[in-house]
Design a protein around this motif. Structure first.
Motif, mmCIF file in Angstrom:
data_model
loop_
_atom_site.group_PDB
_atom_site.id
_atom_site.type_symbol
_atom_site.label_atom_id
_atom_site.label_comp_id
_atom_site.label_asym_id
_atom_site.label_seq_id
_atom_site.Cartn_x
_atom_site.Cartn_y
_atom_site.Cartn_z
ATOM 1 N N GLY A 176 0.810 -1.217 0.000
ATOM 2 C CA GLY A 176 0.000 0.000 0.000
ATOM 3 C C GLY A 176 0.838 1.260 0.000
ATOM 4 N N PHE A 177 0.255 2.314 0.544
ATOM 5 C CA PHE A 177 0.870 3.636 0.527
ATOM 6 C C PHE A 177 2.059 3.722 1.475
ATOM 7 C CE2 PHE A 177 -3.340 4.599 -1.046
ATOM 8 C CZ PHE A 177 -3.113 5.594 -1.975
ATOM 9 N N HIS A 178 3.117 4.381 1.026
ATOM 10 C CA HIS A 178 4.216 4.805 1.894
ATOM 11 C C HIS A 178 5.004 5.897 1.176
ATOM 12 C CE1 HIS A 178 6.747 2.056 -0.468
ATOM 13 N NE2 HIS A 178 7.788 2.690 0.026
ATOM 14 N N ASP A 179 5.728 6.688 1.944
ATOM 15 C CA ASP A 179 6.507 7.784 1.365
ATOM 16 C C ASP A 179 7.634 7.222 0.518
ATOM 17 O OD1 ASP A 179 4.949 9.713 2.530
ATOM 18 O OD2 ASP A 179 6.323 10.107 4.186
ATOM 19 N N GLN A 180 7.708 7.705 -0.720
ATOM 20 C CA GLN A 180 8.745 7.252 -1.649
ATOM 21 C C GLN A 180 8.810 8.195 -2.834
ATOM 22 O OE1 GLN A 180 7.612 3.668 -4.010
ATOM 23 N NE2 GLN A 180 5.671 3.788 -2.931
ATOM 24 N N HIS A 181 9.898 8.109 -3.586
ATOM 25 C CA HIS A 181 10.000 8.794 -4.872
ATOM 26 C C HIS A 181 9.191 7.979 -5.866
ATOM 27 C CE1 HIS A 181 13.149 11.573 -3.663
ATOM 28 N NE2 HIS A 181 13.700 10.566 -3.012
ATOM 29 N N TRP A 182 8.475 8.659 -6.751
ATOM 30 C CA TRP A 182 7.739 7.921 -7.768
ATOM 31 C C TRP A 182 7.733 8.692 -9.083
ATOM 32 C CZ3 TRP A 182 2.664 9.619 -9.264
ATOM 33 C CH2 TRP A 182 2.078 10.578 -8.431
ATOM 34 N N TYR A 183 7.406 7.945 -10.143
ATOM 35 C CA TYR A 183 7.584 8.419 -11.511
ATOM 36 C C TYR A 183 6.303 8.219 -12.317
ATOM 37 C CZ TYR A 183 12.379 7.996 -9.977
ATOM 38 O OH TYR A 183 13.535 8.137 -9.264
ATOM 39 N N ASN A 184 6.100 9.095 -13.306
ATOM 40 C CA ASN A 184 5.009 8.915 -14.263
ATOM 41 C C ASN A 184 5.573 8.246 -15.509
ATOM 42 O OD1 ASN A 184 4.115 12.060 -13.151
ATOM 43 N ND2 ASN A 184 2.728 10.353 -12.915
ATOM 44 N N CYS A 185 4.764 7.397 -16.142
ATOM 45 C CA CYS A 185 5.129 6.804 -17.422
ATOM 46 C C CYS A 185 4.090 7.231 -18.445
ATOM 47 C CB CYS A 185 5.208 5.278 -17.339
ATOM 48 S SG CYS A 185 5.655 4.544 -18.945
ATOM 49 N N TYR A 186 4.477 8.130 -19.335
ATOM 50 C CA TYR A 186 3.551 8.635 -20.350
ATOM 51 C C TYR A 186 3.253 7.577 -21.404
ATOM 52 C CZ TYR A 186 4.360 13.000 -18.050
ATOM 53 O OH TYR A 186 4.432 13.965 -17.086
ATOM 54 N N THR A 187 4.185 6.678 -21.631
ATOM 55 C CA THR A 187 3.982 5.605 -22.600
ATOM 56 C C THR A 187 2.826 4.709 -22.172
ATOM 57 O OG1 THR A 187 6.352 5.635 -23.077
ATOM 58 C CG2 THR A 187 5.120 3.690 -23.800
ATOM 59 N N CYS A 188 2.758 4.422 -20.874
ATOM 60 C CA CYS A 188 1.739 3.505 -20.342
ATOM 61 C C CYS A 188 0.516 4.210 -19.777
ATOM 62 C CB CYS A 188 2.359 2.621 -19.251
ATOM 63 S SG CYS A 188 3.590 1.472 -19.885
ATOM 64 N N GLY A 189 0.503 5.533 -19.801
ATOM 65 C CA GLY A 189 -0.648 6.271 -19.268
ATOM 66 C C GLY A 189 -0.673 6.358 -17.750
ATOM 67 N N LEU A 190 0.454 6.124 -17.094
ATOM 68 C CA LEU A 190 0.526 6.273 -15.638
ATOM 69 C C LEU A 190 0.903 7.728 -15.347
ATOM 70 C CD1 LEU A 190 2.386 2.971 -14.655
ATOM 71 C CD2 LEU A 190 -0.063 3.449 -14.549
ATOM 72 N N VAL A 191 -0.108 8.596 -15.378
ATOM 73 C CA VAL A 191 0.109 10.037 -15.222
ATOM 74 C C VAL A 191 -0.822 10.590 -14.154
ATOM 75 C CG1 VAL A 191 0.960 10.371 -17.575
ATOM 76 C CG2 VAL A 191 -1.477 10.540 -17.131
ATOM 77 N N PHE A 192 -0.588 11.833 -13.803
ATOM 78 C CA PHE A 192 -1.334 12.556 -12.774
ATOM 79 C C PHE A 192 -1.169 11.849 -11.431
ATOM 80 C CE2 PHE A 192 -3.618 13.489 -16.784
ATOM 81 C CZ PHE A 192 -3.173 14.795 -16.927
ATOM 82 N N ASP A 193 -2.189 11.157 -10.943
ATOM 83 C CA ASP A 193 -2.074 10.497 -9.635
ATOM 84 C C ASP A 193 -1.653 9.038 -9.759
ATOM 85 O OD1 ASP A 193 -4.458 9.623 -10.758
ATOM 86 O OD2 ASP A 193 -5.525 9.568 -8.843
#
Length: 152
Positions: free
Chosen positions: A27-44
């Motif tokens: 689940g949720f925890h503090d971490q660095h995270w990235y968006n992948c525009y190729t896969c549509g993992l954007v915004f939240d």
């Protein structure tokens, strides 16, 4: 190493993650995270560091921020027609494999410069609230250009 509950030991995870953070923490925890525009993992939506370097290597990946987050790459199976890759980090990789992955020069550069959005050439500054509107406009233009290219 994994403990009885399937979680990664703190010493191993502190050096290099060997499994998707969604599996590691459930689940949720503090971490660095990235968006992948190729896969549509954007915004939240986005992916953890290990998934960015493994599952999304060669994709249009950009640093998002450090916040409370769970990895959507590991948490969700790609739906039909989404064009997303399935998570390759759901089972732990060997420590040497993770060390090698994090030791690659392109990985070091990617991880050491989180404010420069790797392949996206975007200008987001997490600490500058005035940059948010510009950043969102750039994201929308980038996604729009991808949609236009897909139609052609």
């Amino acid at each position: 190493s994994l403990n009885v509950e399937g979680k990664i030991g703190a010493a191993t995870a502190a050096i290099h993650p060997v499994v998707c953070s969604f599996i590691q923490t459930s689940g949720f925890h503090d971490q660095h995270w990235y968006n992948c525009y190729t896969c549509g993992l954007v915004f939240d939506k986005g992916c953890c560091t290990l998934c960015a370097l493994t599952c999304h290597r060669g994709h249009d990946v950009a640093y998002s921020r450090h916040s409370s987050f769970f990895c959507d790459c590991g948490a969700e199976l790609p739906g039909p027609g989404e064009g997303r890759v399935p998570c390759k980090c759901l089972t732990p990789m060997k420590g040497a494999e993770a060390a090698s992955l994090f030791g690659k020069e392109d990985s070091k550069n990617f991880l050491l410069e989180p404010r420069q959005l790797a392949q996206g050439n975007l200008t987001n500054s997490v600490d500058d609230p005035l940059a948010d509107d510009v950043f969102m406009e750039e994201i929308m233009m980038k996604l729009s250009s991808r949609a236009d290219a897909a139609v052609l």
